[in-house]
Motif scaffolding. Structure first.
Motif, PDB file in Angstrom:
ATOM      1  N   LEU A  80       0.840  -1.198   0.000  1.00  0.00           N
ATOM      2  CA  LEU A  80       0.000   0.000   0.000  1.00  0.00           C
ATOM      3  C   LEU A  80       0.874   1.247   0.000  1.00  0.00           C
ATOM      4  O   LEU A  80       1.918   1.287   0.657  1.00  0.00           O
ATOM      5  N   ILE A  81       0.453   2.246  -0.749  1.00  0.00           N
ATOM      6  CA  ILE A  81       1.067   3.574  -0.732  1.00  0.00           C
ATOM      7  C   ILE A  81       0.036   4.487  -0.087  1.00  0.00           C
ATOM      8  O   ILE A  81      -1.018   4.755  -0.666  1.00  0.00           O
ATOM      9  N   ALA A  82       0.323   4.913   1.133  1.00  0.00           N
ATOM     10  CA  ALA A  82      -0.678   5.620   1.926  1.00  0.00           C
ATOM     11  C   ALA A  82      -0.161   6.985   2.362  1.00  0.00           C
ATOM     12  O   ALA A  82       0.990   7.344   2.137  1.00  0.00           O
ATOM     13  N   GLY A  83      -1.023   7.732   3.003  1.00  0.00           N
ATOM     14  CA  GLY A  83      -0.664   9.056   3.483  1.00  0.00           C
ATOM     15  C   GLY A  83      -1.843   9.992   3.374  1.00  0.00           C
ATOM     16  O   GLY A  83      -2.903   9.630   2.868  1.00  0.00           O
ATOM     17  N   GLY A  84      -1.665  11.183   3.847  1.00  0.00           N
ATOM     18  CA  GLY A  84      -2.734  12.167   3.836  1.00  0.00           C
ATOM     19  C   GLY A  84      -3.029  12.705   2.447  1.00  0.00           C
ATOM     20  O   GLY A  84      -2.364  12.381   1.460  1.00  0.00           O
ATOM     21  N   PHE A  85      -4.015  13.550   2.400  1.00  0.00           N
ATOM     22  CA  PHE A  85      -4.469  14.172   1.157  1.00  0.00           C
ATOM     23  C   PHE A  85      -3.367  15.058   0.576  1.00  0.00           C
ATOM     24  O   PHE A  85      -2.805  15.904   1.257  1.00  0.00           O
TER      25      PHE A  85
ATOM     26  N   TRP B 189      -9.835   1.942   3.169  1.00  0.00           N
ATOM     27  CA  TRP B 189      -8.543   1.387   3.581  1.00  0.00           C
ATOM     28  C   TRP B 189      -8.698  -0.003   4.173  1.00  0.00           C
ATOM     29  O   TRP B 189      -7.822  -0.856   4.020  1.00  0.00           O
ATOM     30  N   ASN B 190      -9.802  -0.267   4.871  1.00  0.00           N
ATOM     31  CA  ASN B 190     -10.020  -1.573   5.496  1.00  0.00           C
ATOM     32  C   ASN B 190     -10.080  -2.684   4.460  1.00  0.00           C
ATOM     33  O   ASN B 190      -9.684  -3.815   4.733  1.00  0.00           O
ATOM     34  N   ASP B 191     -10.569  -2.381   3.254  1.00  0.00           N
ATOM     35  CA  ASP B 191     -10.590  -3.376   2.177  1.00  0.00           C
ATOM     36  C   ASP B 191      -9.238  -3.435   1.465  1.00  0.00           C
ATOM     37  O   ASP B 191      -8.741  -4.513   1.164  1.00  0.00           O
ATOM     38  N   LEU B 192      -8.652  -2.274   1.217  1.00  0.00           N
ATOM     39  CA  LEU B 192      -7.386  -2.247   0.490  1.00  0.00           C
ATOM     40  C   LEU B 192      -6.260  -2.930   1.257  1.00  0.00           C
ATOM     41  O   LEU B 192      -5.344  -3.482   0.653  1.00  0.00           O
ATOM     42  N   VAL B 193      -6.317  -2.913   2.574  1.00  0.00           N
ATOM     43  CA  VAL B 193      -5.222  -3.472   3.378  1.00  0.00           C
ATOM     44  C   VAL B 193      -5.222  -4.997   3.376  1.00  0.00           C
ATOM     45  O   VAL B 193      -4.198  -5.613   3.687  1.00  0.00           O
ATOM     46  N   ASN B 194      -6.331  -5.626   3.000  1.00  0.00           N
ATOM     47  CA  ASN B 194      -6.400  -7.087   2.995  1.00  0.00           C
ATOM     48  C   ASN B 194      -5.324  -7.674   2.086  1.00  0.00           C
ATOM     49  O   ASN B 194      -5.255  -7.359   0.900  1.00  0.00           O
ATOM     50  N   GLY B 195      -4.487  -8.532   2.642  1.00  0.00           N
ATOM     51  CA  GLY B 195      -3.445  -9.191   1.864  1.00  0.00           C
ATOM     52  C   GLY B 195      -2.175  -8.384   1.678  1.00  0.00           C
ATOM     53  O   GLY B 195      -1.219  -8.874   1.082  1.00  0.00           O
ATOM     54  N   ALA B 196      -2.137  -7.172   2.203  1.00  0.00           N
ATOM     55  CA  ALA B 196      -0.936  -6.340   2.043  1.00  0.00           C
ATOM     56  C   ALA B 196       0.145  -6.797   3.015  1.00  0.00           C
ATOM     57  O   ALA B 196      -0.122  -7.033   4.188  1.00  0.00           O
ATOM     58  N   LEU B 197       1.377  -6.910   2.505  1.00  0.00           N
ATOM     59  CA  LEU B 197       2.495  -7.289   3.368  1.00  0.00           C
ATOM     60  C   LEU B 197       3.103  -6.086   4.073  1.00  0.00           C
ATOM     61  O   LEU B 197       3.749  -6.230   5.098  1.00  0.00           O
ATOM     62  N   GLY B 198       2.930  -4.906   3.491  1.00  0.00           N
ATOM     63  CA  GLY B 198       3.518  -3.719   4.089  1.00  0.00           C
ATOM     64  C   GLY B 198       3.032  -2.470   3.386  1.00  0.00           C
ATOM     65  O   GLY B 198       2.212  -2.539   2.466  1.00  0.00           O
TER      66      GLY B 198
ATOM     67  N   SER C  40      -0.585  13.046   8.192  1.00  0.00           N
ATOM     68  CA  SER C  40      -0.087  11.673   8.097  1.00  0.00           C
ATOM     69  C   SER C  40      -0.222  10.883   9.394  1.00  0.00           C
ATOM     70  O   SER C  40       0.051   9.679   9.421  1.00  0.00           O
ATOM     71  N   PHE C  41      -0.624  11.536  10.477  1.00  0.00           N
ATOM     72  CA  PHE C  41      -0.754  10.831  11.753  1.00  0.00           C
ATOM     73  C   PHE C  41      -1.719   9.653  11.653  1.00  0.00           C
ATOM     74  O   PHE C  41      -1.451   8.562  12.169  1.00  0.00           O
ATOM     75  N   ALA C  42      -2.850   9.855  10.993  1.00  0.00           N
ATOM     76  CA  ALA C  42      -3.865   8.800  10.910  1.00  0.00           C
ATOM     77  C   ALA C  42      -3.340   7.592  10.137  1.00  0.00           C
ATOM     78  O   ALA C  42      -3.649   6.448  10.490  1.00  0.00           O
ATOM     79  N   SER C  43      -2.531   7.831   9.111  1.00  0.00           N
ATOM     80  CA  SER C  43      -1.976   6.723   8.327  1.00  0.00           C
ATOM     81  C   SER C  43      -1.044   5.881   9.174  1.00  0.00           C
ATOM     82  O   SER C  43      -1.096   4.640   9.157  1.00  0.00           O
ATOM     83  N   ILE C  44      -0.179   6.534   9.916  1.00  0.00           N
ATOM     84  CA  ILE C  44       0.759   5.816  10.779  1.00  0.00           C
ATOM     85  C   ILE C  44       0.004   5.037  11.851  1.00  0.00           C
ATOM     86  O   ILE C  44       0.295   3.857  12.102  1.00  0.00           O
ATOM     87  N   ASP C  45      -0.991   5.654  12.467  1.00  0.00           N
ATOM     88  CA  ASP C  45      -1.806   4.973  13.479  1.00  0.00           C
ATOM     89  C   ASP C  45      -2.492   3.744  12.894  1.00  0.00           C
ATOM     90  O   ASP C  45      -2.593   2.702  13.548  1.00  0.00           O
ATOM     91  N   PHE C  46      -2.967   3.872  11.656  1.00  0.00           N
ATOM     92  CA  PHE C  46      -3.684   2.776  10.988  1.00  0.00           C
ATOM     93  C   PHE C  46      -2.801   1.530  10.894  1.00  0.00           C
ATOM     94  O   PHE C  46      -3.212   0.428  11.267  1.00  0.00           O
ATOM     95  N   PHE C  47      -1.578   1.692  10.408  1.00  0.00           N
ATOM     96  CA  PHE C  47      -0.698   0.536  10.226  1.00  0.00           C
ATOM     97  C   PHE C  47      -0.130   0.033  11.548  1.00  0.00           C
ATOM     98  O   PHE C  47       0.016  -1.175  11.736  1.00  0.00           O
TER      99      PHE C  47
ATOM    100  N   SER D 208      -1.636   0.105  14.446  1.00  0.00           N
ATOM    101  CA  SER D 208      -2.698  -0.590  15.179  1.00  0.00           C
ATOM    102  C   SER D 208      -2.983  -1.972  14.601  1.00  0.00           C
ATOM    103  O   SER D 208      -3.492  -2.845  15.303  1.00  0.00           O
ATOM    104  N   ARG D 209      -2.638  -2.181  13.338  1.00  0.00           N
ATOM    105  CA  ARG D 209      -2.866  -3.473  12.690  1.00  0.00           C
ATOM    106  C   ARG D 209      -1.602  -4.323  12.612  1.00  0.00           C
ATOM    107  O   ARG D 209      -1.624  -5.424  12.070  1.00  0.00           O
ATOM    108  N   GLY D 210      -0.496  -3.792  13.130  1.00  0.00           N
ATOM    109  CA  GLY D 210       0.749  -4.549  13.120  1.00  0.00           C
ATOM    110  C   GLY D 210       1.317  -4.773  11.732  1.00  0.00           C
ATOM    111  O   GLY D 210       2.005  -5.771  11.489  1.00  0.00           O
ATOM    112  N   ILE D 211       1.035  -3.867  10.807  1.00  0.00           N
ATOM    113  CA  ILE D 211       1.523  -3.998   9.429  1.00  0.00           C
ATOM    114  C   ILE D 211       2.814  -3.198   9.284  1.00  0.00           C
ATOM    115  O   ILE D 211       2.834  -1.994   9.566  1.00  0.00           O
TER     116      ILE D 211
END
Length: 199
Positions: free
Chosen positions: A19-24, A98-107, A120-127, A129-132
């Motif tokens: 996944l390539i994530a981050g804020g707007f 994001w909950n659907d896109l993260v399925n199967g992602a290794l990192g 970008s705080f929310a993106s970092i918290d997201f990963f 909290s899921r241990g990704i």
């Protein structure tokens, strides 16, 4: 996929979802487009007056389009490994995807803009909290490096083991380096070895 005919009978390459994530407006669509070996799939739409008061355009007032679903690209590392890149939408109203896109992602790569680190705080918290596993790519817009790596780490409250890489999302080689940092990070985590020092 061009090697399939010449290597008939060879095992199919391992596919890795990243996944390539981050804020707007931090450069996710740009990064996917810069590194993809195929024309990227984009789901961009023009920003309209309907989004006024909904999307926060502070710091990105010149932005005319936005990703509404995902960006998709592909990179063949070698005959045994292919990376599939999924860029996430950045606005809060699309975070449910994001909950659907993260399925199967290794990192993941979390892109940040030092002018607007708070997005970008929310993106970092997201990963977290899921241990990704993830790495942080600091997108230095127009080559501007207005904060040190230590300042960015402190502002984002990053774990010392999370790699941080300076990059320009428009540059293919810089984008490749961010992805290689993630691959190294994933391999170190899987092998249980100490990761390389974060840079």
């Amino acid at each position: 996929m061009g090697y399939a005919n010449s290597d008939r009978g060879a095992p199919a390459p391992m596919a890795v979802k990243i996944l390539i994530a981050g804020g707007f407006g931090v450069g996710k669509t740009t990064l996917v487009g810069a590194v993809s070996e195929v024309p990227p799939l984009r789901t961009e739409e023009y920003l309209t007056h309907a989004s006024v008061g909904v999307d926060d355009l502070e710091g990105v007032s010149g932005k005319a389009t936005t990703t509404v679903a995902l960006d998709f690209g592909r990179i063949t590392i070698n005959k045994r490994l292919v990376l599939y890149l999924f860029g996430t939408p950045g606005q809060e109203r699309f975070w449910f995807m994001w909950n659907d896109l993260v399925n199967g992602a290794l990192g993941a790569v979390v892109l940040v803009d030092t002018r607007r680190l708070e997005v970008s705080f929310a993106s970092i918290d997201f990963f977290e909290s899921r241990g990704i596993p993830f790495v942080v790519g600091v997108n230095c817009f127009h080559g501007v490096r207005d904060r040190t790596q230590e300042e960015v780490r402190k502002a984002l409250d990053l774990d010392p083991q999370v790699p941080l890489v300076l990059c320009d999302a428009r540059d293919r080689a810089a984008g490749r380096d961010v992805l290689l940092a993630l691959v190294d990070h994933l391999m170190a985590a899987r092998s249980g070895s100490a990761p390389r020092p974060a840079v």
